[in-house]
Design a protein around this motif. Structure first.
Motif, PDB file in Angstrom:
ATOM      1  N   LEU A  61      -4.326  -1.796  -6.310  1.00 39.46           N
ATOM      2  CA  LEU A  61      -3.962  -2.571  -5.123  1.00 39.46           C
ATOM      3  C   LEU A  61      -4.885  -3.790  -4.954  1.00 39.46           C
ATOM      4  CD1 LEU A  61      -3.299   0.361  -2.612  1.00 39.46           C
ATOM      5  CD2 LEU A  61      -1.614  -1.006  -3.851  1.00 39.46           C
ATOM      6  N   VAL A  62      -6.193  -3.623  -5.250  1.00 45.95           N
ATOM      7  CA  VAL A  62      -7.132  -4.743  -5.138  1.00 45.95           C
ATOM      8  C   VAL A  62      -6.816  -5.814  -6.176  1.00 45.95           C
ATOM      9  CG1 VAL A  62      -9.553  -5.426  -5.362  1.00 45.95           C
ATOM     10  CG2 VAL A  62      -8.959  -3.340  -4.134  1.00 45.95           C
ATOM     11  N   ASP A  63      -6.458  -5.398  -7.410  1.00 46.43           N
ATOM     12  CA  ASP A  63      -6.076  -6.378  -8.431  1.00 46.43           C
ATOM     13  C   ASP A  63      -4.872  -7.184  -7.983  1.00 46.43           C
ATOM     14  OD1 ASP A  63      -8.140  -5.569 -10.071  1.00 46.43           O
ATOM     15  OD2 ASP A  63      -6.901  -4.210 -11.277  1.00 46.43           O
ATOM     16  N   THR A  64      -3.901  -6.507  -7.391  1.00 50.72           N
ATOM     17  CA  THR A  64      -2.707  -7.199  -6.901  1.00 50.72           C
ATOM     18  C   THR A  64      -3.074  -8.179  -5.790  1.00 50.72           C
ATOM     19  OG1 THR A  64      -1.328  -5.278  -7.432  1.00 50.72           O
ATOM     20  CG2 THR A  64      -0.420  -6.875  -5.885  1.00 50.72           C
ATOM     21  N   LEU A  65      -3.990  -7.758  -4.895  1.00 49.57           N
ATOM     22  CA  LEU A  65      -4.435  -8.648  -3.820  1.00 49.57           C
ATOM     23  C   LEU A  65      -5.087  -9.904  -4.379  1.00 49.57           C
ATOM     24  CD1 LEU A  65      -5.191  -9.365  -0.886  1.00 49.57           C
ATOM     25  CD2 LEU A  65      -7.217  -7.912  -1.163  1.00 49.57           C
ATOM     26  N   ASN A  66      -5.955  -9.738  -5.390  1.00 50.75           N
ATOM     27  CA  ASN A  66      -6.636 -10.900  -5.963  1.00 50.75           C
ATOM     28  C   ASN A  66      -5.674 -11.819  -6.702  1.00 50.75           C
ATOM     29  OD1 ASN A  66      -9.313 -10.354  -5.117  1.00 50.75           O
ATOM     30  ND2 ASN A  66      -9.519  -8.788  -6.712  1.00 50.75           N
ATOM     31  N   ASP A  67      -4.589 -11.266  -7.210  1.00 55.98           N
ATOM     32  CA  ASP A  67      -3.591 -12.094  -7.892  1.00 55.98           C
ATOM     33  C   ASP A  67      -2.705 -12.844  -6.911  1.00 55.98           C
ATOM     34  OD1 ASP A  67      -4.542 -11.347 -10.363  1.00 55.98           O
ATOM     35  OD2 ASP A  67      -3.113  -9.697 -10.608  1.00 55.98           O
ATOM     36  N   THR A  68      -2.281 -12.146  -5.854  1.00 54.96           N
ATOM     37  CA  THR A  68      -1.280 -12.723  -4.943  1.00 54.96           C
ATOM     38  C   THR A  68      -1.890 -13.331  -3.684  1.00 54.96           C
ATOM     39  OG1 THR A  68      -0.997 -10.607  -3.773  1.00 54.96           O
ATOM     40  CG2 THR A  68       0.366 -10.999  -5.738  1.00 54.96           C
ATOM     41  N   ARG A  69      -3.091 -12.843  -3.278  1.00 53.78           N
ATOM     42  CA  ARG A  69      -3.711 -13.248  -2.022  1.00 53.78           C
ATOM     43  C   ARG A  69      -2.839 -12.897  -0.815  1.00 53.78           C
ATOM     44  NH1 ARG A  69      -9.140 -14.209  -2.829  1.00 53.78           N
ATOM     45  NH2 ARG A  69      -9.362 -15.118  -4.888  1.00 53.78           N
ATOM     46  N   GLU A  70      -1.953 -11.910  -1.003  1.00 57.67           N
ATOM     47  CA  GLU A  70      -1.102 -11.433   0.099  1.00 57.67           C
ATOM     48  C   GLU A  70      -1.877 -10.364   0.862  1.00 57.67           C
ATOM     49  OE1 GLU A  70       1.726 -12.555   1.093  1.00 57.67           O
ATOM     50  OE2 GLU A  70       1.983 -14.039  -0.517  1.00 57.67           O
ATOM     51  N   PHE A  71      -2.646 -10.791   1.861  1.00 53.54           N
ATOM     52  CA  PHE A  71      -3.580  -9.910   2.537  1.00 53.54           C
ATOM     53  C   PHE A  71      -2.883  -8.800   3.312  1.00 53.54           C
ATOM     54  CE2 PHE A  71      -6.508  -8.792   5.969  1.00 53.54           C
ATOM     55  CZ  PHE A  71      -7.636  -8.487   5.247  1.00 53.54           C
ATOM     56  N   TRP A  72      -1.928  -9.166   4.148  1.00 56.26           N
ATOM     57  CA  TRP A  72      -1.296  -8.156   5.006  1.00 56.26           C
ATOM     58  C   TRP A  72      -0.394  -7.222   4.200  1.00 56.26           C
ATOM     59  CZ3 TRP A  72      -3.699  -7.347   9.159  1.00 56.26           C
ATOM     60  CH2 TRP A  72      -4.354  -8.397   9.822  1.00 56.26           C
ATOM     61  N   THR A  73       0.150  -7.746   3.115  1.00 54.40           N
ATOM     62  CA  THR A  73       0.905  -6.865   2.218  1.00 54.40           C
ATOM     63  C   THR A  73      -0.022  -5.821   1.622  1.00 54.40           C
ATOM     64  OG1 THR A  73       2.430  -8.657   1.686  1.00 54.40           O
ATOM     65  CG2 THR A  73       2.342  -6.798   0.148  1.00 54.40           C
ATOM     66  N   PHE A  74      -1.249  -6.232   1.266  1.00 57.74           N
ATOM     67  CA  PHE A  74      -2.255  -5.315   0.745  1.00 57.74           C
ATOM     68  C   PHE A  74      -2.557  -4.225   1.773  1.00 57.74           C
ATOM     69  CE2 PHE A  74      -6.880  -4.419   0.786  1.00 57.74           C
ATOM     70  CZ  PHE A  74      -6.973  -3.674  -0.385  1.00 57.74           C
ATOM     71  N   ILE A  75      -2.739  -4.602   3.046  1.00 54.73           N
ATOM     72  CA  ILE A  75      -3.051  -3.623   4.096  1.00 54.73           C
ATOM     73  C   ILE A  75      -1.930  -2.583   4.204  1.00 54.73           C
ATOM     74  CG2 ILE A  75      -3.499  -3.312   6.558  1.00 54.73           C
ATOM     75  CD1 ILE A  75      -5.752  -4.675   5.022  1.00 54.73           C
ATOM     76  N   LYS A  76      -0.697  -3.064   4.167  1.00 54.80           N
ATOM     77  CA  LYS A  76       0.453  -2.160   4.257  1.00 54.80           C
ATOM     78  C   LYS A  76       0.470  -1.197   3.065  1.00 54.80           C
ATOM     79  CE  LYS A  76       3.404  -5.468   6.697  1.00 54.80           C
ATOM     80  NZ  LYS A  76       4.633  -6.299   6.613  1.00 54.80           N
ATOM     81  N   HIS A  77       0.205  -1.732   1.877  1.00 54.01           N
ATOM     82  CA  HIS A  77       0.236  -0.891   0.677  1.00 54.01           C
ATOM     83  C   HIS A  77      -0.886   0.137   0.683  1.00 54.01           C
ATOM     84  CE1 HIS A  77       2.661  -4.092  -1.774  1.00 54.01           C
ATOM     85  NE2 HIS A  77       3.414  -3.422  -0.896  1.00 54.01           N
ATOM     86  N   VAL A  78      -2.059  -0.239   1.221  1.00 54.86           N
ATOM     87  CA  VAL A  78      -3.171   0.720   1.297  1.00 54.86           C
ATOM     88  C   VAL A  78      -2.798   1.878   2.215  1.00 54.86           C
ATOM     89  CG1 VAL A  78      -5.540   1.052   2.097  1.00 54.86           C
ATOM     90  CG2 VAL A  78      -4.981  -0.942   0.699  1.00 54.86           C
ATOM     91  N   ARG A  79      -2.219   1.565   3.387  1.00 56.70           N
ATOM     92  CA  ARG A  79      -1.819   2.643   4.322  1.00 56.70           C
ATOM     93  C   ARG A  79      -0.766   3.544   3.681  1.00 56.70           C
ATOM     94  NH1 ARG A  79       1.512   4.537   8.171  1.00 56.70           N
ATOM     95  NH2 ARG A  79       0.525   5.361  10.073  1.00 56.70           N
ATOM     96  N   ALA A  80       0.193   2.923   2.989  1.00 59.71           N
ATOM     97  CA  ALA A  80       1.234   3.708   2.325  1.00 59.71           C
ATOM     98  C   ALA A  80       0.623   4.592   1.242  1.00 59.71           C
ATOM     99  CB  ALA A  80       2.284   2.774   1.732  1.00 59.71           C
ATOM    100  N   ALA A  81      -0.409   4.080   0.517  1.00 51.05           N
ATOM    101  CA  ALA A  81      -1.053   4.866  -0.527  1.00 51.05           C
ATOM    102  C   ALA A  81      -1.823   6.037   0.072  1.00 51.05           C
ATOM    103  CB  ALA A  81      -1.995   3.974  -1.344  1.00 51.05           C
ATOM    104  N   PHE A  82      -2.499   5.832   1.221  1.00 52.47           N
ATOM    105  CA  PHE A  82      -3.173   6.941   1.903  1.00 52.47           C
ATOM    106  C   PHE A  82      -2.158   8.029   2.266  1.00 52.47           C
ATOM    107  CE2 PHE A  82      -6.913   4.164   3.334  1.00 52.47           C
ATOM    108  CZ  PHE A  82      -7.826   4.855   2.571  1.00 52.47           C
ATOM    109  N   LEU A  83      -1.022   7.611   2.793  1.00 51.87           N
ATOM    110  CA  LEU A  83       0.015   8.563   3.216  1.00 51.87           C
ATOM    111  C   LEU A  83       0.585   9.310   2.013  1.00 51.87           C
ATOM    112  CD1 LEU A  83       1.737   9.720   5.505  1.00 51.87           C
ATOM    113  CD2 LEU A  83       3.322   7.802   5.183  1.00 51.87           C
TER     114      LEU A  83
END
Length: 253
Positions: A223-245
Motif C-alpha cells: 500500500l505504501v509503494d502504491t501511495l508513493n507512485d500515485t500520491r493518492e493520499f486519501w485513497t491510501f487511507i481507505k485502502h489501509v482501513r480496508a486491509a485492517f478489516l
C-alpha cells in the motif's frame, strides 16, 4: 792535537838544510825531549779522542732524545689518527642513522601526501554529494510543499467526508512531530468497536514511509509503494482501513 814547531825542545837547533849539506849527515836525537814530545802528542791525541767521544756521546744522547721525541710524536700522531678513525666511525654511524631517519621521514611525507590527496579527493566527492543533497533537499521541500498544499486543498474539499470518517468510521489524525502523523481507526472490530487500529506515517522524505502499524499489517508495504507512485493520499487511507478489516476477518475465519 799538538803541532810540532821549530822552537819545541825536542827539535831545538835542528836544521834540515844544513844536515843534508853535510858530507855525512847525522841527526842528534835527544831521548828526553822526544819522549816529552811524544807524551804531549799522545795527551793531545787522548784529549782529542776524549773530546770526540764526548761529542759522539752528546750526539748520541741528542739523537736518542730526538728518537724519543719522534717516538712520542709518532705515538701522539697514531693516537690522534685512532681518535679520528673512531670519530669517523661514529660520524658514519650518525650519517647512516640520519639517512635512515631521512628515508623514514620521506616515506612518512609521501604517505601523508597520499592521505592528503585522498582526503582532498574525498572532500571534493563530499562537496559534490553535499551539493547533490542540497539540490535533493530543495527539490524535496518543493515536492513536500506541493504535496502539503494538495493535501490542504483536498482536506478543505473533503472536510465533510473527513467528518463522516471521523464520526462513522472512528477515524482520527494527530501529529506526532513535524512531518510525522499518527492515524487511528475504530469501529473496525464489530465485537470491540472501540478497539484502535493505527499506523504512523513519516512524511519527512521524498517517499512516504510507515514506521509503525498496530496491529501489524502485512499489506502495508504494498500500500505504501502504491501511495508513493500515485500520491493518492486519501485513497491510501481507505485502502489501509480496508486491509485492517480484511486481515481481522482472516484471523477469525
Amino acid at each position: 792535537m799538538t803541532t810540532v814547531t821549530a822552537t819545541h825542545p825536542a827539535v831545538a837547533g835542528f836544521n834540515l838544510a844544513s844536515i843534508l849539506a853535510s858530507s855525512q849527515p847525522t841527526v842528534a836525537l835527544h831521548p828526553k825531549p822526544l819522549l816529552h814530545s811524544m807524551a804531549a802528542f799522545q795527551a793531545a791525541i787522548d784529549a782529542y779522542v776524549h773530546k770526540g767521544k764526548q761529542e759522539i756521546a752528546r750526539r748520541k744522547e741528542a739523537h736518542t732524545l730526538r728518537l724519543k721525541e719522534d717516538g712520542d710524536k709518532k705515538r701522539d700522531m697514531e693516537e690522534a689518527i685512532e681518535r679520528e678513525k673512531r670519530r669517523e666511525i661514529e660520524l658514519i654511524a650518525v650519517l647512516e642513522r640520519e639517512k635512515l631517519d631521512t628515508r623514514e621521514m620521506e616515506s612518512s611525507i609521501h604517505l601523508l601526501k597520499k592521505q592528503l590527496a585522498s582526503l582532498a579527493e574525498q572532500a571534493t566527492s563530499l562537496d559534490a554529494e553535499a551539493n547533490d543533497l542540497r539540490t535533493r533537499i530543495t527539490r524535496l521541500r518543493k515536492d513536500k510543499s506541493r504535496d502539503l498544499a494538495v493535501l490542504e486543498d483536498r482536506a478543505r474539499s473533503m472536510s465533510p467526508e473527513l467528518s463522516l470518517y471521523e464520526v462513522a468510521l472512528g477515524f482520527s489524525v494527530t501529529g506526532v512531530k513535524e512531518d510525522v502523523l499518527l492515524f487511528k481507526f475504530t469501529h473496525i472490530d464489530e465485537h470491540a468497536p472501540n478497539r484502535v487500529f493505527s499506523f504512523v506515517l513519516d512524511l519527512s522524505k521524498q517517499d512516504y514511509a510507515v514506521t509503525m502499524s498496530e496491529p501489524p499489517l502485512g499489506a502495508m508495504p504494498r500500500l505504501v509503494d502504491t501511495l508513493n507512485d500515485t500520491r493518492e493520499f486519501w485513497t491510501f487511507i481507505k485502502h489501509v482501513r480496508a486491509a485492517f478489516l480484511a486481515e481481522l476477518h482472516e484471523t477469525r475465519a
